[in-house]
Design a protein around this motif. Structure first.
Motif, PDB file in Angstrom:
ATOM      1  N   ASP A 215       0.726  -1.095  -0.141  1.00  0.00           N
ATOM      2  CA  ASP A 215      -0.033   0.088  -0.097  1.00  0.00           C
ATOM      3  C   ASP A 215       1.169   1.389   0.267  1.00  0.00           C
ATOM      4  OD1 ASP A 215      -2.475  -1.029   0.139  1.00  0.00           O
ATOM      5  OD2 ASP A 215      -2.590  -1.552   2.088  1.00  0.00           O
ATOM      6  N   GLY A 216       0.343   2.265  -0.661  1.00  0.00           N
ATOM      7  CA  GLY A 216       0.960   3.592  -0.739  1.00  0.00           C
ATOM      8  C   GLY A 216       0.203   4.378   0.294  1.00  0.00           C
ATOM      9  N   CYS A 231       4.470   0.492   6.264  1.00  0.00           N
ATOM     10  CA  CYS A 231       3.345   0.333   7.241  1.00  0.00           C
ATOM     11  C   CYS A 231       2.368   1.302   6.768  1.00  0.00           C
ATOM     12  CB  CYS A 231       3.718   0.173   8.553  1.00  0.00           C
ATOM     13  SG  CYS A 231       4.909   1.473   8.938  1.00  0.00           S
ATOM     14  N   ASN A 232       2.108   1.421   5.656  1.00  0.00           N
ATOM     15  CA  ASN A 232       0.960   2.552   5.254  1.00  0.00           C
ATOM     16  C   ASN A 232      -0.373   1.590   5.100  1.00  0.00           C
ATOM     17  OD1 ASN A 232       2.531   4.784   4.434  1.00  0.00           O
ATOM     18  ND2 ASN A 232       3.490   3.506   2.721  1.00  0.00           N
ATOM     19  N   LEU A 233      -1.436   2.294   5.582  1.00  0.00           N
ATOM     20  CA  LEU A 233      -2.650   1.712   5.527  1.00  0.00           C
ATOM     21  C   LEU A 233      -2.606   0.164   5.875  1.00  0.00           C
ATOM     22  CD1 LEU A 233      -3.607   3.178   2.104  1.00  0.00           C
ATOM     23  CD2 LEU A 233      -4.255   4.126   4.324  1.00  0.00           C
ATOM     24  N   CYS A 248       9.395   0.527   8.190  1.00  0.00           N
ATOM     25  CA  CYS A 248       9.273  -0.431   9.164  1.00  0.00           C
ATOM     26  C   CYS A 248      10.952  -0.665   9.511  1.00  0.00           C
ATOM     27  CB  CYS A 248       8.750  -1.777   8.682  1.00  0.00           C
ATOM     28  SG  CYS A 248       7.032  -1.954   8.531  1.00  0.00           S
ATOM     29  N   LYS A 249      10.976  -0.395  10.716  1.00  0.00           N
ATOM     30  CA  LYS A 249      12.442  -0.119  10.955  1.00  0.00           C
ATOM     31  C   LYS A 249      12.783  -1.509  12.194  1.00  0.00           C
ATOM     32  CE  LYS A 249      13.300   4.415  10.112  1.00  0.00           C
ATOM     33  NZ  LYS A 249      13.663   5.722  10.505  1.00  0.00           N
ATOM     34  N   LYS A 250      13.878  -2.244  12.151  1.00  0.00           N
ATOM     35  CA  LYS A 250      14.196  -3.090  13.160  1.00  0.00           C
ATOM     36  C   LYS A 250      14.281  -2.603  14.581  1.00  0.00           C
ATOM     37  CE  LYS A 250      17.010  -7.097  13.862  1.00  0.00           C
ATOM     38  NZ  LYS A 250      15.898  -8.180  13.528  1.00  0.00           N
ATOM     39  N   GLN A 251      13.556  -3.307  15.585  1.00  0.00           N
ATOM     40  CA  GLN A 251      13.603  -2.980  16.662  1.00  0.00           C
ATOM     41  C   GLN A 251      14.982  -3.679  17.279  1.00  0.00           C
ATOM     42  OE1 GLN A 251       9.747  -4.500  17.868  1.00  0.00           O
ATOM     43  NE2 GLN A 251       9.330  -2.347  19.124  1.00  0.00           N
TER      44      GLN A 251
END
Length: 282
Positions: A215-216, A231-233, A248-251
């Protein structure tokens, strides 16, 4: 003349992924060959019967493993690897759970094509599959194991060219990697031109293998991209990652000594009996 006994050439992915010997036809074909054999005059009938019996024996000893055999091997390897994540013990009902997951991922639909040798597996794709399995199990990441399973399924290649019907109702790559088997009905998949990274995609325009239709910021603005990157929509980040302004970024979270709920644990873990435990072990 006796009927010729059909021999199917099969390629299987078990262990090292070597090709198995050609598998003879099913027993009913063997029975037909025996029934059509001439009488004892000249001995030709005896030879035909002996050949048929030999073929049937070979079929019993060298039958081509299909989805069940592959999934059993996968589950056994996974459960052995999971021991390191679960205090030296495999998860409860591990083999049963992952054999079912394997079939549900699409291997059940690929069964006939595997046995019939209608799909192929390149050495490079086999190697990538095994690396993904090892990495996901080593990380004790249940969600990643599921993704690795899907990547192993899609390591197989369908021989269909663009516009042709695919050998199995599974979204494998086709047309030498330029297409993707796309569903037209529950049982009919057709090799369709695949969209590349950044290109528009939809339910009827599939992304190339290894990409996902993401998704955009606008509902209809879907494009092919790296799975798990946005992590859009409707897009969600994978376990162990957090959403940051659409990406999305790694924790980098370390499991605490004790926990009260899942929020205190890294994304790949759940809080169980006051301790953070890998979801792979629950």
């Amino acid at each position: 003349m006796p009927r010729a006994i059909l021999v199917l050439s099969v390629a299987v992915f078990l262990g090292c992924g070597e090709s198995r010997p050609a598998a003879p036809a099913p027993a009913d074909v063997v029975q037909d060959a025996m029934a059509d054999a001439p009488g004892s005059d000249g001995g030709s009938g005896d030879v035909a019967v002996q050949d048929a019996l030999a073929a049937e024996a070979q079929a019993d000893s060298a039958a081509a493993p299909g989805a069940d055999a592959w999934c059993s091997t996968f589950a056994s390897a996974l459960c052995e690897s999971a021991k390191a994540c679960c205090k030296g013990l495999p998860p409860a009902n591990c083999s049963t759970v992952w054999q079912k997951a394997c079939a549900k991922a699409g291997f059940a639909d690929l069964d006939d094509a595997l046995i019939g040798g209608k799909v192929t597996l390149a050495d490079a794709d086999k190697s990538a599959c095994l690396q993904a399995l090892h990495a996901s199990a080593s990380a004790c990441d249940k969600q990643a194991v599921g993704r690795a399973l899907a990547s192993c399924l899609r390591a197989w290649r369908d021989p269909a060219t663009l516009g042709q019907s695919c050998a199995a109702p599974v979204d494998l790559a086709c047309a030498v990697g330029n297409g993707r088997c796309s569903a037209k009905s529950a049982d009919l998949y057709v090799c369709t031109q695949a969209a590349l990274s950044g290109q528009a995609c939809s339910a009827t325009v599939p992304c190339a293998l290894g990409l996902e239709c993401l998704d955009g910021t606008l509902t209809r603005a879907k494009t092919c991209g790296t799975p798990g990157s946005t992590c859009n929509l409707g897009d969600k980040c994978w376990d162990g990652h957090a959403c940051d302004n659409g990406a999305c970024k790694k924790q980098e979270l370390v499991a605490p000594a004790s926990c009260a709920d899942d929020a205190a644990c890294p994304g790949t873990h759940s809080c169980s009996a006051g301790a953070c435990v890998s979801k792979l072990c629950l």
